[in-house]
Design an enzyme around this catalytic site. Structure first.
Site, short mmCIF file in Angstrom:
data_model
loop_
_atom_site.label_atom_id
_atom_site.label_comp_id
_atom_site.label_asym_id
_atom_site.label_seq_id
_atom_site.Cartn_x
_atom_site.Cartn_y
_atom_site.Cartn_z
CB SER A 12 -0.91 0.02 1.23
OG SER A 12 -1.57 1.27 1.35
CE1 TYR A 17 -4.94 -1.44 4.58
CE2 TYR A 17 -4.03 0.68 3.87
CZ TYR A 17 -4.45 -0.61 3.58
OH TYR A 17 -4.35 -1.09 2.28
#
Length: 328
Positions: free
Chosen positions: A127, A151
């Site tokens: 990510s 996250y």
């Protein structure tokens, strides 16, 4: 689209999700045998319904937090394309424990299952959130900052585990740092919906989309077909220097949220002229958001021969018909 990955047995985790189901569709069209592992926490059955009658497609309804499910799914697989995760910065802020269980413990289970089943190549969804508070633009793979959300921490831990497993167990692992992926089958519903389908659904309903901040935040929006290409090239690259590392997967251009909403109004107005007149509203900035994101794709271009075909405008033009038919 070019045929890159053909006639292999491929496990796609999270294969009923937005990105995973698009990957499954492309692989099935190229004579691959595809196993989909999904627990339908965020994936949707409708995404894979067209594949269920295909003899080369197998659905395993299971959870990456369960090692036995991972072991079963990885049996006989030559390649793993690991897309399963709990996305969303806000979700992780609200529930960091579940995000960690899925994204870290689940990732570790998949690495172990791939190792123990002799998988030749493991490609995983990393990510752009890994860049954290780094203000450098464009983002280059070896310069990251401190994570800004649970996250982001989980996705960085994935990269650390991947590096250690590659070295300890002689595995071939590649991480793909996705930048703001959009396209067909992206879910507009729920509190954690991605911005493009969320905006589209509001505009179609003549409801005012709400932009977090003043609209000057920018992102490197990446069309789904670019992401599919990157996964295929990462799965098949035979240059040993190209494995056991991470790559940015983006187009390499940034678009502000104001520019994005203007484009959406323009393209959707072809279906309904009133959409051009929908008022845009602005709200507070969102916790954990970075102001600007722009990727350098030089490393992926050089080592993976990654050559994205769709910029934000051409991607939106490709997707807009699907959005109109499915988000009304």
């Amino acid at each position: 689209m070019e045929r890159i990955l053909e006639s292999k047995k491929v496990l796609v985790t999270g294969g009923a999700g937005f990105i995973g189901s698009n990957i499954c569709e492309k692989l099935l069209a190229q004579d691959n045998e595809v196993v989909c592992l999904d627990n339908f926490a965020t994936g949707k059955r409708v995404n894979i319904e067209p594949f269920l009658s295909n003899k080369k497609f197998k659905l395993i309804e299971g959870d990456i937090r369960n090692l036995n499910d991972c072991m079963e799914a990885a049996k006989g697989a030559e390649i793993v394309l690991h897309q399963a995760a709990l996305g969303s910065v806000p979700r992780s802020i609200g529930d960091p424990i579940t995000s960690n269980e899925v994204n870290v413990s689940g990732f570790l289970n998949m690495l172990v299952a791939a190792r123990d089943n002799g998988v030749k190549r493991f490609v995983y969804a990393a990510s752009s959130s890994t860049y954290g508070d780094s203000t450098n633009l464009p983002k280059v793979e070896d310069v990251i900052g401190k994570p800004l959300s649970p996250y982001a921490i989980t996705k960085y831990v994935n990269e650390l585990y991947a590096d250690v497993f590659a070295k300890l167990y002689d595995m071939q692992i590649i991480g793909l740092r996705y930048f703001n992926v959009f396209g067909r089958r992206q879910d507009p519903d729920g509190a954690y919906a991605a911005v493009i389908p969320k905006f589209v659904k509001s505009l179609i309903r003549h409801e005012s989309p709400v932009i977090n901040g003043d609209g000057t935040y920018s992102r490197d929006f990446t069309y789904i077909d670019n992401v599919i290409q990157a996964n295929e090239k990462a799965a098949t690259v035979d240059n040993i220097e190209a494995v056991n590392t991470v790559y940015n997967v983006a187009f390499g251009e940034r678009t502000t949220l104001n520019e994005l909403i203007n484009s959406l109004q323009e393209y959707l107005s072809d279906f309904d002229s009133e959409i051009a007149n929908v008022e845009i509203k602005y709200g507070p900035e969102r916790a954990g958001d970075i102001p600007h994101s722009l990727a350098s794709i030089a490393k992926a271009s050089e080592l993976l021969n990654y050559n994205p075909k769709y910029n934000i405008q051409s991607g939106l033009k490709e997707a807009i018909g699907w959005y109109w038919e499915n988000l009304k």
